[in-house]
Design a protein around this motif. Structure first.
Motif, mmCIF file in Angstrom:
data_model
loop_
_atom_site.group_PDB
_atom_site.id
_atom_site.type_symbol
_atom_site.label_atom_id
_atom_site.label_comp_id
_atom_site.label_asym_id
_atom_site.label_seq_id
_atom_site.Cartn_x
_atom_site.Cartn_y
_atom_site.Cartn_z
ATOM 1 N N ARG A 1 42.796 37.701 27.887
ATOM 2 C CA ARG A 1 41.691 38.658 27.776
ATOM 3 C C ARG A 1 41.347 39.285 29.120
ATOM 4 N NH1 ARG A 1 41.043 34.825 23.906
ATOM 5 N NH2 ARG A 1 40.485 35.609 21.850
ATOM 6 N N VAL A 2 41.331 40.619 29.146
ATOM 7 C CA VAL A 2 40.872 41.360 30.326
ATOM 8 C C VAL A 2 39.721 42.242 29.848
ATOM 9 C CG1 VAL A 2 41.510 42.975 32.160
ATOM 10 C CG2 VAL A 2 43.210 41.352 31.300
ATOM 11 N N PRO A 3 38.486 41.739 29.912
ATOM 12 C CA PRO A 3 37.357 42.467 29.322
ATOM 13 C C PRO A 3 37.176 43.875 29.903
ATOM 14 C CG PRO A 3 36.714 40.231 29.886
ATOM 15 C CD PRO A 3 38.086 40.442 30.468
ATOM 16 N N LEU A 4 36.670 44.766 29.079
ATOM 17 C CA LEU A 4 36.319 46.112 29.542
ATOM 18 C C LEU A 4 35.188 45.994 30.560
ATOM 19 C CD1 LEU A 4 36.152 48.013 26.088
ATOM 20 C CD2 LEU A 4 38.029 48.081 27.759
ATOM 21 N N ILE A 5 35.119 46.969 31.461
ATOM 22 C CA ILE A 5 33.979 47.065 32.373
ATOM 23 C C ILE A 5 33.306 48.395 32.052
ATOM 24 C CG2 ILE A 5 33.229 47.253 34.777
ATOM 25 C CD1 ILE A 5 35.660 45.578 35.569
ATOM 26 N N ASN A 6 32.055 48.363 31.657
ATOM 27 C CA ASN A 6 31.353 49.571 31.210
ATOM 28 C C ASN A 6 32.174 50.366 30.195
ATOM 29 O OD1 ASN A 6 29.103 49.071 32.846
ATOM 30 N ND2 ASN A 6 30.129 50.001 34.617
ATOM 31 N N ASN A 7 32.767 49.644 29.250
ATOM 32 C CA ASN A 7 33.562 50.237 28.171
ATOM 33 C C ASN A 7 34.820 50.966 28.639
ATOM 34 O OD1 ASN A 7 31.572 49.290 26.370
ATOM 35 N ND2 ASN A 7 30.336 51.105 26.808
ATOM 36 N N GLU A 8 35.257 50.654 29.879
ATOM 37 C CA GLU A 8 36.519 51.222 30.356
ATOM 38 C C GLU A 8 37.423 50.095 30.845
ATOM 39 O OE1 GLU A 8 35.786 54.416 33.087
ATOM 40 O OE2 GLU A 8 34.839 55.646 31.528
ATOM 41 N N LEU A 9 38.679 50.439 31.174
ATOM 42 C CA LEU A 9 39.642 49.395 31.535
ATOM 43 C C LEU A 9 39.355 48.791 32.906
ATOM 44 C CD1 LEU A 9 42.999 51.055 30.364
ATOM 45 C CD2 LEU A 9 41.561 49.393 29.137
ATOM 46 N N ASP A 10 39.625 47.495 33.026
ATOM 47 C CA ASP A 10 39.587 46.797 34.306
ATOM 48 C C ASP A 10 41.026 46.780 34.827
ATOM 49 O OD1 ASP A 10 39.627 45.027 36.391
ATOM 50 O OD2 ASP A 10 38.909 43.300 35.233
ATOM 51 N N LEU A 11 41.388 47.789 35.622
ATOM 52 C CA LEU A 11 42.793 47.923 36.024
ATOM 53 C C LEU A 11 43.236 46.835 36.989
ATOM 54 C CD1 LEU A 11 42.769 51.740 35.902
ATOM 55 C CD2 LEU A 11 44.504 50.330 34.779
ATOM 56 N N ASP A 12 42.316 46.333 37.810
ATOM 57 C CA ASP A 12 42.669 45.203 38.687
ATOM 58 C C ASP A 12 42.986 43.978 37.839
ATOM 59 O OD1 ASP A 12 42.259 46.782 40.883
ATOM 60 O OD2 ASP A 12 40.164 46.145 41.158
ATOM 61 N N GLY A 13 42.165 43.768 36.820
ATOM 62 C CA GLY A 13 42.401 42.647 35.903
ATOM 63 C C GLY A 13 43.731 42.819 35.183
ATOM 64 N N LEU A 14 44.029 44.044 34.758
ATOM 65 C CA LEU A 14 45.298 44.295 34.060
ATOM 66 C C LEU A 14 46.486 44.072 35.001
ATOM 67 C CD1 LEU A 14 44.465 47.404 31.814
ATOM 68 C CD2 LEU A 14 44.966 45.068 31.053
ATOM 69 N N ALA A 15 46.325 44.456 36.272
ATOM 70 C CA ALA A 15 47.424 44.296 37.237
ATOM 71 C C ALA A 15 47.840 42.832 37.341
ATOM 72 C CB ALA A 15 47.004 44.837 38.609
ATOM 73 N N LYS A 16 46.869 41.935 37.213
ATOM 74 C CA LYS A 16 47.188 40.497 37.291
ATOM 75 C C LYS A 16 47.974 40.016 36.075
ATOM 76 C CE LYS A 16 43.161 39.354 40.082
ATOM 77 N NZ LYS A 16 41.765 39.647 39.760
ATOM 78 N N GLN A 17 48.013 40.826 35.021
ATOM 79 C CA GLN A 17 48.730 40.436 33.798
ATOM 80 C C GLN A 17 50.190 40.899 33.807
ATOM 81 O OE1 GLN A 17 47.649 38.513 31.315
ATOM 82 N NE2 GLN A 17 45.699 38.244 32.381
ATOM 83 N N VAL A 18 50.571 41.657 34.830
ATOM 84 C CA VAL A 18 51.956 42.147 34.872
ATOM 85 C C VAL A 18 52.900 40.952 34.945
ATOM 86 C CG1 VAL A 18 53.634 43.471 36.234
ATOM 87 C CG2 VAL A 18 51.314 44.357 35.896
#
Ligand code: PLP
Length: 364
Positions: A135-152
């Motif tokens: 799970r990479v929760p939204l931040i203010n209803n938008e993507l958390d790209l730093d969080g997503l980067a850790k999922q690569v």
């Protein structure tokens, strides 16, 4: 007696993780229609409030349908402006979600990424298949790209929902692009466009030529007012469609479904759909304006879809006073970040008026 014996053998043989698993709590499972949809005001499942009358012929019902019926694929291919080789018709977008997981995730080994609060079926389908859920929760209803980067490298599929359900807003194109770039070489990025007709210009389907890891999900259940039909589409590269075709059932689209759906995709059918979208947009704006004026309403979420999410410190009161009047809306307060949030699907003008009057009478 036989109940407990049958349970015993079933529980002994079934996959262990299914025994305690809770199935998707769809609006319809929580409150069944029982074929009597006219007795209540249904504003809890983001369906359309009315539908056209479609006649079905029973010609050739003795024959198996084509794997992907031509009339249907021709219609959707013209509508989405992609070749038929890049379109897979499925039993709703929900089946597209399930097929993607079964196609790309090895059970008990691979993971998906979801960005909550989001549509519940990504996690349910993953759980059902034995895929892990990151799970990479939204931040203010938008993507958390730093969080997503850790999922690569940690996941095979990333599910994005735009417009989001139950949040309602479109994700910024720049963010979707960054996600596609991040996962370019190691994950499929799915953009679930179940509500895209409510802001059709914002579709990312035209990016399919540019990104080999992009998959777009579509449905006839929302703007097309055909939720009962169970018909959706996966748009992707030809290679992805070929792979998914190995996993899907042999005759996924029944002949009556193909017949009705292809009528909805004719020029006339599309005009009716576009008219419906315009009406929904107007009713939605008036509901948003009204909600913003109410003292019990602390927040109205931006909506690019056919529903409105709002936050209220009177959540339980509003929910139950409406259900006593047979007006059904959806409680989203159990979702991450959505404490005290309720969601209203945009029904007919009359239905939304009745809802407003019912609430107004109660608080006055
Ligand atoms: C309704 C919905 C679906 C499922 O659509 P069906 O075609 O009815 O299966 C998928 N994704 C989202 C975000 C939805 O809201």
């Amino acid at each position: 007696m036989s109940q407990s014996n049958s349970q015993k053998i079933t529980h002994k043989l079934a996959r262990k993780e299914l025994i305690d698993m809770v199935p998707y709590q769809s609006a319809r499972r929580l409150q069944a229609g029982n074929g009597a949809f006219n007795d209540k005001t249904w504003l809890n499942a983001n369906e359309a409030s009315g539908t056209g009358e479609y006649q079905v012929s029973s010609d050739c019902i003795n024959r198996y349908p084509d794997f992907q019926p031509d009339n249907l694929l021709d219609g959707y291919s013209a509508y989405c402006q992609l070749p038929k080789t890049q379109v897979l018709a499925t039993r709703g977008a929900d089946e597209g979600i399930e097929l993607l997981i079964r196609t790309f995730c090895t059970a008990y080994q691979d993971n998906i990424v979801i960005c909550p609060p989001t549509y519940g079926m990504y996690a349910i389908s993953a759980e059902n298949h034995g895929a892990g859920i990151n799970r990479v929760p939204l931040i203010n209803n938008e993507l958390d790209l730093d969080g997503l980067a850790k999922q690569v490298g940690q996941a095979k599929i990333v599910f994005l929902c735009s417009p989001g359900n139950p949040t309602g807003n479109l994700l910024p194109h720049t963010q979707i692009k960054q996600a596609l770039e991040l996962f370019k070489d190691n994950a499929i990025v799915v953009v679930d466009e179940a509500y895209i007709e409510f802001d059709a210009q914002q579709s990312v389907s035209s990016w399919l030529g540019e990104y080999d890891n992009l998959v777009v999900l579509r449905t006839l259940s929302k703007a097309f007012a055909l939720a009962g039909l169970r018909c959706g589409f996966t748009l992707a590269s030809e290679a992805i469609i070929i792979m998914m075709s190995k996993v899907i059932a042999p005759y996924p689209i029944s002949a009556p479904v193909a017949e009705i759906a292809s009528k909805a995709l004719t020029t006339d059918g599309l005009a009716v759909m576009n008219q419906r979208v315009n009406e929904v947009q107007e009713i939605r704006q008036s509901l948003i304006n009204w909600l913003k004026q109410q003292v019990w309403c602390q927040q109205v979420f931006k909506s690019d879809a056919n529903f409105v999410l709002f936050k209220t410190d009177k959540k339980d009161e509003i929910f139950s006073l409406l259900s006593k009047q047979d007006i059904l809306i959806r409680d989203q307060s159990k979702q991450m970040q959505l404490e005290n949030c309720l969601r209203i699907s945009i029904g007919s003008e009359q239905e939304i008026e009745t809802l407003k009057e019912t609430i107004t009478q109660y608080f006055n």
